[in-house]
Design an enzyme around this catalytic site. Structure first.
Site, PDB file in Angstrom:
ATOM      1  N   PHE A  27      59.805  72.167   0.132  1.00  0.00           N
ATOM      2  CA  PHE A  27      58.600  72.768  -0.411  1.00  0.00           C
ATOM      3  C   PHE A  27      57.384  72.423   0.445  1.00  0.00           C
ATOM      4  CE2 PHE A  27      61.323  72.598  -4.136  1.00  0.00           C
ATOM      5  CZ  PHE A  27      61.025  73.779  -4.807  1.00  0.00           C
ATOM      6  N   ASP A  28      56.583  73.431   0.738  1.00  0.00           N
ATOM      7  CA  ASP A  28      55.257  73.188   1.285  1.00  0.00           C
ATOM      8  C   ASP A  28      54.447  72.477   0.197  1.00  0.00           C
ATOM      9  OD1 ASP A  28      53.009  73.473   3.002  1.00  0.00           O
ATOM     10  OD2 ASP A  28      52.378  75.219   1.841  1.00  0.00           O
ATOM     11  N   LEU A  29      53.354  71.838   0.580  1.00  0.00           N
ATOM     12  CA  LEU A  29      52.519  71.118  -0.393  1.00  0.00           C
ATOM     13  C   LEU A  29      51.285  71.939  -0.785  1.00  0.00           C
ATOM     14  CD1 LEU A  29      52.001  68.527  -2.018  1.00  0.00           C
ATOM     15  CD2 LEU A  29      50.911  67.562   0.026  1.00  0.00           C
ATOM     16  N   ASP A  30      50.362  72.114   0.151  1.00  0.00           N
ATOM     17  CA  ASP A  30      49.127  72.847  -0.134  1.00  0.00           C
ATOM     18  C   ASP A  30      49.405  74.329  -0.368  1.00  0.00           C
ATOM     19  OD1 ASP A  30      47.778  70.501   0.275  1.00  0.00           O
ATOM     20  OD2 ASP A  30      47.069  71.008   2.291  1.00  0.00           O
TER      21      ASP A  30
ATOM     22  N   VAL B 148      60.216  76.861   1.003  1.00  0.00           N
ATOM     23  CA  VAL B 148      59.340  77.554   0.065  1.00  0.00           C
ATOM     24  C   VAL B 148      57.891  77.256   0.449  1.00  0.00           C
ATOM     25  CG1 VAL B 148      58.679  77.834  -2.351  1.00  0.00           C
ATOM     26  CG2 VAL B 148      61.053  77.268  -1.769  1.00  0.00           C
TER      27      VAL B 148
END
Length: 227
Positions: free
Chosen positions: A9-12, A164
Site C-alpha cells: 500500500f502507498d501511504l499518502d 495499491v
C-alpha cells in the site's frame, strides 16, 4: 488467476490524507527561500511523487530545490508529520484483509523514517509486516526501484503481489516490476491518470479495499471469505 501473497500500500493519498502537513511544509520551505507560496489547494499535485522533483519543478534550480527540501523536513519532522488523518474505513479494511492468507506492506515515496512513525502513530503497524520507503539521501525515491527492493526484501514473487496507490508512479512502479496495479480514486490522482498508467482495477473508497482479493478474482486462492 494466480494467487496473491502480498499487497503493498502507498501511504499518502491511500491510507492517510496528508494534505495539511505536506502543503503547509511546502509553503514554509518556499517562504524560507523568499519564493512565492501558492495556496494549499494549488500544491496537491505534490502529494505522492518524490518532493525533490516537485521542488525542482517549482524553483527551476537543483540547489534551491535541495535547500527547499531541507526546510520542508525541518518543519515536517516536528509538526507536519502529524498534520495528517486516516481515511475513514482504512483500519477496518486492513483488519479484514489481515485475516486472509496475504501479507500486507507499506511502500511509499515518503522517507522510510517518517513513514514508520506515521504508521505507528495511527496504530496501523499491527496490520503491516513491513514499511518500505526511500532513505533521506534519496535512495530508492523512484517507485520502480523502491518496489524492486521491497520485493527482494520480502522474497515475494512479483506476479503474486499487488501495489495499491493513488498516483501514476504507483501504477508505473507496479507494472515495471510485473506486479498487479490497483488505483484508488479517493486520493490525489484522477481516473485518467491511473488508467493510463496501468491500473488494472480502480477502488472508489477505502471500504472497497477489504474486497480487493475478490475484485481481483483471487480470493479463492488467497484465503478466506470477506467478513
Amino acid at each position: 488467476m494466480s494467487r496473491i501473497d502480498a499487497i503493498f500500500f502507498d501511504l499518502d493519498g491511500t491510507l492517510t490524507d496528508p494534505k495539511v502537513g505536506i502543503t503547509h511544509c511546502i509553503q514554509h520551505a518556499l517562504g524560507e527561500l523568499g519564493a512565492t507560496q501558492p495556496d494549499a489547494d494549488e500544491l496537491t499535485w505534490c502529494i505522492g511523487p518524490p518532493l525533490l522533483e516537485s521542488f525542482k519543478s517549482m524553483l527551476g534550480d537543483d540547489a534551491l530545490a535541495k535547500a527547499a527540501l531541507k526546510h520542508f523536513r525541518a518543519r515536517f519532522s516536528e509538526v507536519g508529520l502529524f498534520e495528517n488523518k486516516l481515511y475513514m474505513g482504512v483500519p477496518e479494511a486492513l483488519g479484514r484483509l489481515s485475516g486472509k492468507d496475504v501479507s500486507l506492506y507499506v511502500a511509499t515515496s515518503k522517507p522510510q523514517v517518517y513513514a514508520e512513525r506515521i504508521v505507528e502513530h495511527f496504530g496501523l503497524n499491527a496490520f503491516f509486516k513491513g514499511v518500505f520507503g526511500p532513505t533521506l539521501q534519496g535512495d530508492r525515491a523512484i517507485k520502480t526501484d523502491l518496489l524492486r527492493w521491497a520485493l527482494d526484501e520480502t522474497r515475494v514473487k512479483a506476479d503474486a503481489s499487488v501495489m495499491v496507490g493513488d498516483r501514476s508512479h504507483d501504477m508505473v512502479g507496479a507494472t515495471d516490476n510485473g506486479m498487479r496495479a490497483v488505483g484508488v480514486l479517493y486520493g490525489y490522482g484522477c481516473r485518467e491518470e491511473l488508467e493510463t498508467s496501468g491500473a488494472e482495477l480502480l477502488v472508489s473508497n477505502p471500504d472497497e479495499l477489504s474486497g480487493l482479493l475478490d475484485a481481483l478474482g483471487t480470493a479463492g486462492q488467497a484465503g478466506g471469505e470477506d467478513s
